[in-house]
Design a protein around this motif. Structure first.
Motif, short mmCIF file in Angstrom:
data_model
loop_
_atom_site.label_atom_id
_atom_site.label_comp_id
_atom_site.label_asym_id
_atom_site.label_seq_id
_atom_site.Cartn_x
_atom_site.Cartn_y
_atom_site.Cartn_z
N ARG A 78 1.08 -1.36 -0.07
CA ARG A 78 0.28 0.20 -0.13
C ARG A 78 0.53 1.00 -0.06
NH1 ARG A 78 -3.17 -2.44 3.89
NH2 ARG A 78 -2.17 -0.08 5.67
N ALA A 79 2.14 1.57 0.84
CA ALA A 79 2.72 2.84 0.79
C ALA A 79 3.73 2.29 -0.59
CB ALA A 79 3.96 2.44 1.66
N TYR A 80 4.20 2.05 -0.81
CA TYR A 80 4.31 2.16 -2.23
C TYR A 80 3.64 2.13 -3.50
CZ TYR A 80 5.46 -2.57 -3.89
OH TYR A 80 5.95 -4.04 -5.03
N ARG A 86 -1.49 10.93 2.52
CA ARG A 86 -1.55 9.36 2.57
C ARG A 86 -0.35 8.78 2.63
NH1 ARG A 86 -3.98 6.45 -1.39
NH2 ARG A 86 -4.70 8.46 -2.08
N ALA A 87 0.48 9.22 1.09
CA ALA A 87 1.59 8.23 0.99
C ALA A 87 2.54 8.17 2.69
CB ALA A 87 2.76 8.42 0.11
N GLU A 88 2.61 9.12 2.52
CA GLU A 88 3.20 9.46 4.32
C GLU A 88 2.60 8.58 4.75
OE1 GLU A 88 5.01 12.94 6.90
OE2 GLU A 88 3.66 13.50 5.65
N ARG A 89 1.64 8.30 5.64
CA ARG A 89 1.13 8.24 6.67
C ARG A 89 0.79 6.42 6.54
NH1 ARG A 89 -3.28 11.79 5.34
NH2 ARG A 89 -4.61 9.95 4.34
N GLU A 90 1.10 5.92 5.23
CA GLU A 90 0.98 4.81 5.00
C GLU A 90 2.85 3.85 5.18
OE1 GLU A 90 -0.38 4.15 1.03
OE2 GLU A 90 -2.61 4.24 1.50
N THR A 91 3.42 4.94 4.65
CA THR A 91 4.94 4.91 5.14
C THR A 91 5.18 4.91 6.65
OG1 THR A 91 5.66 5.79 3.04
CG2 THR A 91 7.25 5.46 4.63
N VAL A 92 4.84 6.25 7.17
CA VAL A 92 4.90 6.00 8.84
C VAL A 92 4.54 4.67 9.28
CG1 VAL A 92 3.94 7.07 11.34
CG2 VAL A 92 4.77 8.63 9.07
N GLN A 93 3.22 4.10 9.01
CA GLN A 93 2.29 3.05 9.77
C GLN A 93 2.85 2.00 9.09
OE1 GLN A 93 -1.05 1.78 8.06
NE2 GLN A 93 -1.54 0.20 9.49
N LEU A 94 4.62 2.22 7.89
CA LEU A 94 5.13 0.70 7.59
C LEU A 94 6.67 0.51 8.49
CD1 LEU A 94 6.15 -1.64 5.96
CD2 LEU A 94 7.18 0.30 4.33
N ALA A 121 13.29 8.29 3.93
CA ALA A 121 11.74 8.56 3.00
C ALA A 121 10.64 9.17 3.45
CB ALA A 121 11.55 6.66 2.66
N ILE A 122 10.54 9.37 5.35
CA ILE A 122 9.15 9.29 5.26
C ILE A 122 9.07 11.23 5.21
CG2 ILE A 122 8.30 10.16 7.83
CD1 ILE A 122 8.33 6.93 8.39
N ILE A 123 10.38 11.55 6.15
CA ILE A 123 10.46 13.21 5.65
C ILE A 123 10.81 13.67 4.14
CG2 ILE A 123 12.58 14.69 6.08
CD1 ILE A 123 14.10 13.20 7.53
N LEU A 176 7.92 17.07 0.86
CA LEU A 176 7.48 16.97 -0.23
C LEU A 176 5.44 17.61 -0.97
CD1 LEU A 176 7.78 16.09 -3.55
CD2 LEU A 176 6.29 14.07 -2.82
N SER A 177 5.72 17.23 0.45
CA SER A 177 3.62 17.55 0.91
C SER A 177 3.31 19.38 0.71
CB SER A 177 2.43 17.14 1.98
OG SER A 177 3.33 17.36 2.90
N ASP A 178 4.78 19.66 1.49
CA ASP A 178 5.08 20.77 1.77
C ASP A 178 5.45 21.67 0.74
OD1 ASP A 178 4.44 21.22 4.49
OD2 ASP A 178 6.42 21.19 4.68
#
Length: 181
Positions: A29-31, A130-138, A148-150, A155-157
Motif C-alpha cells: 500500500r505504501a509504495y 496518504r503516502a506519508e501516513r502509510e509509510t509511517v505505518q510501515l 523516505a518519511i522526511i 514534498l507535501s509542503d
C-alpha cells in the motif's frame, strides 16, 4: 515480453529480493500510493506550467521512483539504487523557500482549488500525505530509511507551495477559508 505474467492472480506479489507478500500488505500500500502520487504529478505536468514548476516536478517524479523502490525493498542493505537523503530533502526545502519569495503571505487557510495545475497539485498534496501516513505505518513494524518519511513530509509542503505558485502564475485567485460562526 508480455505485460501480464499471471503471477499475481492469487493476490500476492514479489518484493525486490524475491520475497512474496499479499497485495494487501502495508508495504505494498505504501509504495503503491507513492506510485499513485507519481501518476498524479504526471497529470499536473499535462497542464500549462511555469518552466520552474516543470523542472521541479520532473525531478520529483524521478525521486519518487527511488522512494518507491526503497519501500519495495524489505532489506535496505540490499537496495540496488541510491536512496533519497539529505541532498534531495534540502533540495525540496530550497524550492519551497524560492517559491515562497514570490507568494503573498497567508493570512488564513485557503481552500484547495484554482486552475487545472493548481488544483491538481493540491490533490497531489493529499495523495502525498496518504503516502506519508502509510509509510509511517510501515515503519512501525518494519525497518525503512527515515529519510523516505522526511522526504514525503517535505514534498507535501512543496506541493502546497507549488500549487499556490502555479495558481499565481496562471492568474488564479486563492479562496480563503472563512469559518461560519
Amino acid at each position: 515480453m508480455k505485460i501480464y505474467t499471471k503471477k499475481g492472480d492469487a493476490g500476492e506479489t514479489s518484493l525486490f529480493g524475491g520475497t512474496k507478500t499479499k497485495k494487501s500488505n502495508i508495504r505494498i500500500r505504501a509504495y503503491g500510493t507513492v506510485d499513485e502520487l507519481n501518476s498524479t504529478i504526471g497529470m499536473v505536468l499535462s497542464y500549462s506550467l511555469s518552466d520552474h514548476g516543470k523542472d521541479i516536478l520532473t525531478q520529483v517524479q524521478n525521486d519518487l521512483f527511488v522512494v518507491g523502490a526503497t519501500l519495495a525493498t524489505p532489506d535496505p542493505e540490499k537496495a540496488r539504487i541510491d536512496q533519497v537523503g539529505d541532498t534531495e530533502i534540502e533540495g525540496l526545502e530550497k524550492w519551497i523557500d524560492t517559491l515562497e519569495e514570490d507568494l503573498p503571505p497567508l493570512k488564513s487557510f485557503i481552500l484547495p482549488g484554482g486552475g487545472g495545475a493548481g488544483s491538481t497539485l493540491h490533490f497531489a498534496r493529499t495523495v502525498c500525505r496518504r503516502a506519508e501516513r502509510e509509510t509511517v505505518q510501515l515503519s512501525e513494524s518494519e525497518e525503512i530509511p527515515a529519510d523516505a518519511i522526511i522526504y514525503l513530509n517535505r514534498l507535501s509542503d512543496l506541493l502546497f507551495v507549488l500549487a499556490r505558485y502555479e495558481n499565481l502564475q496562471g492568474g488564479e485567485k486563492e479562496t480563503p477559508w472563512i469559518p461560519e460562526r
